[in-house]
Design an enzyme around this catalytic site. Sequence first.
Site, PDB file in Angstrom:
ATOM      1  N   ALA A  33      -3.108   1.066  12.509  1.00  0.00           N
ATOM      2  CA  ALA A  33      -4.641   1.179  12.265  1.00  0.00           C
ATOM      3  C   ALA A  33      -5.566   0.046  12.984  1.00  0.00           C
ATOM      4  O   ALA A  33      -6.780   0.238  13.024  1.00  0.00           O
ATOM      5  CB  ALA A  33      -4.735   1.160  11.056  1.00  0.00           C
ATOM      6  N   PHE A  92       2.356  -7.963  -9.477  1.00  0.00           N
ATOM      7  CA  PHE A  92       3.498  -9.004  -8.954  1.00  0.00           C
ATOM      8  C   PHE A  92       3.741  -9.528 -10.163  1.00  0.00           C
ATOM      9  O   PHE A  92       3.217 -10.088 -10.956  1.00  0.00           O
ATOM     10  CB  PHE A  92       3.086  -9.604  -7.729  1.00  0.00           C
ATOM     11  N   ARG A 134       2.836   8.014   7.115  1.00  0.00           N
ATOM     12  CA  ARG A 134       3.177   7.993   8.476  1.00  0.00           C
ATOM     13  C   ARG A 134       4.695   7.449   8.362  1.00  0.00           C
ATOM     14  O   ARG A 134       5.258   6.858   7.559  1.00  0.00           O
ATOM     15  CB  ARG A 134       2.150   6.773   8.813  1.00  0.00           C
ATOM     16  N   LYS A 148       0.861  -1.037   0.068  1.00  0.00           N
ATOM     17  CA  LYS A 148       0.046   0.165  -0.025  1.00  0.00           C
ATOM     18  C   LYS A 148       1.032   1.153   0.042  1.00  0.00           C
ATOM     19  O   LYS A 148       0.452   2.264  -0.688  1.00  0.00           O
ATOM     20  CB  LYS A 148      -1.089  -0.069   1.216  1.00  0.00           C
ATOM     21  N   THR A 158       3.991   1.482  -1.201  1.00  0.00           N
ATOM     22  CA  THR A 158       4.362   1.786  -2.638  1.00  0.00           C
ATOM     23  C   THR A 158       3.608   2.071  -3.429  1.00  0.00           C
ATOM     24  O   THR A 158       3.901   3.142  -4.384  1.00  0.00           O
ATOM     25  CB  THR A 158       4.706   0.248  -2.988  1.00  0.00           C
ATOM     26  N   PHE A 174      -3.884  -0.618   6.799  1.00  0.00           N
ATOM     27  CA  PHE A 174      -4.797  -1.906   6.503  1.00  0.00           C
ATOM     28  C   PHE A 174      -5.769  -1.363   5.621  1.00  0.00           C
ATOM     29  O   PHE A 174      -5.784  -0.838   4.792  1.00  0.00           O
ATOM     30  CB  PHE A 174      -5.221  -2.377   7.995  1.00  0.00           C
ATOM     31  N   LYS A 234       7.801  -6.755   9.459  1.00  0.00           N
ATOM     32  CA  LYS A 234       7.849  -6.284   8.210  1.00  0.00           C
ATOM     33  C   LYS A 234       8.922  -5.708   7.362  1.00  0.00           C
ATOM     34  O   LYS A 234       8.911  -5.203   6.050  1.00  0.00           O
ATOM     35  CB  LYS A 234       6.707  -4.797   8.613  1.00  0.00           C
TER      36      LYS A 234
END
Length: 562
Positions: free
Chosen positions: A278, A386, A99, A76, A78, A306, A110
């Site tokens: 979130a 992808f 953020r 997200k 990206t 999210f 992550k």
Amino acid sequence: MSEPAPLTDLEIARRATLRPITEIAEAVGIPAEALELYGSYKAKIDPAKLGAGFEEPRGQVVLVTAMSPTPAGEGKSTLTVGLADALAKAGHKTMVAIREPSLGPILGMKGGATGGGYSQVLPMDDINLHFTGDFHAITSANNALMALVDNHIYQGNALGIDPRRLTFRRVLDMNDRALRQVVIGLGGPTQGVPREAGFDITVASEVMAVFCLASGPADLKARLSRITVGYTYDRQPVTVADLGVQGALAMLLKDAIKPNLVQTIAGTPAFVHGGPFANIAHGCNSLLATQTARRLADVVVTEAGFGSDLGAEKFMDIKARVGGFAPSAIVVLATIRSLKMHGGIPKDQLKEPNLEAVQAGIANLERHVDNAAKFGLTPVVAINKFTSDSPEELDWVLDWCRQKGVEAAVADVWGQGGGGTGGDALAAKVAQVLQQQQSFSPLYDLDLTVEKKIETIAQQIYGADHVEFTGPARKRLAEIEANGWGKLPVCMAKTQYSFTDDPSVLGAPSGFTITVRDLIPKTGAGFIVALTGDVMTMPGLPKEPAAGRMDVDDDGVITGLF
């Protein structure tokens, strides 16, 4: 002869040519007097010094949300960066507002959180680590408050604070399950008053939420003063104002509150500021950064953590409401591999073409698309591409969107960058929506009871049939109404992996019950947190933390960071 291994995100970032941050600031009209340099490529911006022509927020807001996330990762951040670069390339005066990453997830599962491939904010290693020290300042302010509370109790407790009913906790920007429940004050009469306590992660703290919802320094201090730290022996709330320390806390945050200016690989100006989770907090970057970006740019691309059931719902019902603005477009991110997971395929089989699984998982995306429309916004679906995606799978999702009457585009912003050609189709779709009149409105009215607000979110956004409140939660509901907090919005704390409060239930379930186990009034932030299921305010590390692959050599060069 084998093909060379693809470059990592960190390698791509290191090959990028950064422009001096003074040039990035100049490109959006930020005067030199508003710029506080942190080296050559980072700066803080003082919004009070922007000067004439930048008095009022005017830019349109594009919110990027997603379908329910999976362990496969969706990208997200990206996509957010790539879309902003593509809009800038198309001639729109654009800024990014996202953020700051938390060290807990970075060292846990992550890795980095500044985008990826050719759609990143830079310098990525600085941003992912200590950046400009904002999180340290927030942690210090939070823990200074708790030190002052415990000292007040030790020094005679003039306010009559009941140590058993303290609701505020110390924090650390790290995943550390051993600190969830602790006992402090041991060692004798001079070591403080013994009591049970615990730690939350910094990004779940109320100070973080206050920081991210404050409109400026004065509002920051006012919100800090309204934080409820606990209750007296006769069960009256005790606030920071009662302790008289809001000035000291605001002092610790005086520099951190200024938005951080950086840039994307393509040179688009970006504010990276604040970082609430979130699934626990409201999951959006700071309101001050978003509103400052709106003063400087025509289009501001931001994200909410999210899926639409968490970050986007809170963006609409909390952040946009507090900020007094309406988003102009919403992008719902989907990936073929996430659709497959929601269609029942395990993570280790996602690279294999499986159209049936994509079709089975589309119900999850459909609910998120429908959720966006419930706020009066026209959604655009972005399929983040992808390398393992087959043309057949991509075409089927695009065709499904056409049949549903939803604009959609495939984006390859990781591989080609938004400054290249990877985001052109998506940017064109979003630009079309920005020309349309939207009829945004929050999901619920603040005059509803807290119980009804929770039921509205659970039924309309999650698809639940019922909400069950435990005995402690029912008791807390009565306390909230008695203390006059009933008109505050609700911040749901729920697993991000499912519409339910059970992370193992994927897809788009129905006929389920959401269980609210407790409610925590965050009177400084201005919302009520509803804890559901087993969601934790202090995460733990996985069996093999991402930290195990990270290193730094004798010259200070970092490896393994995403």
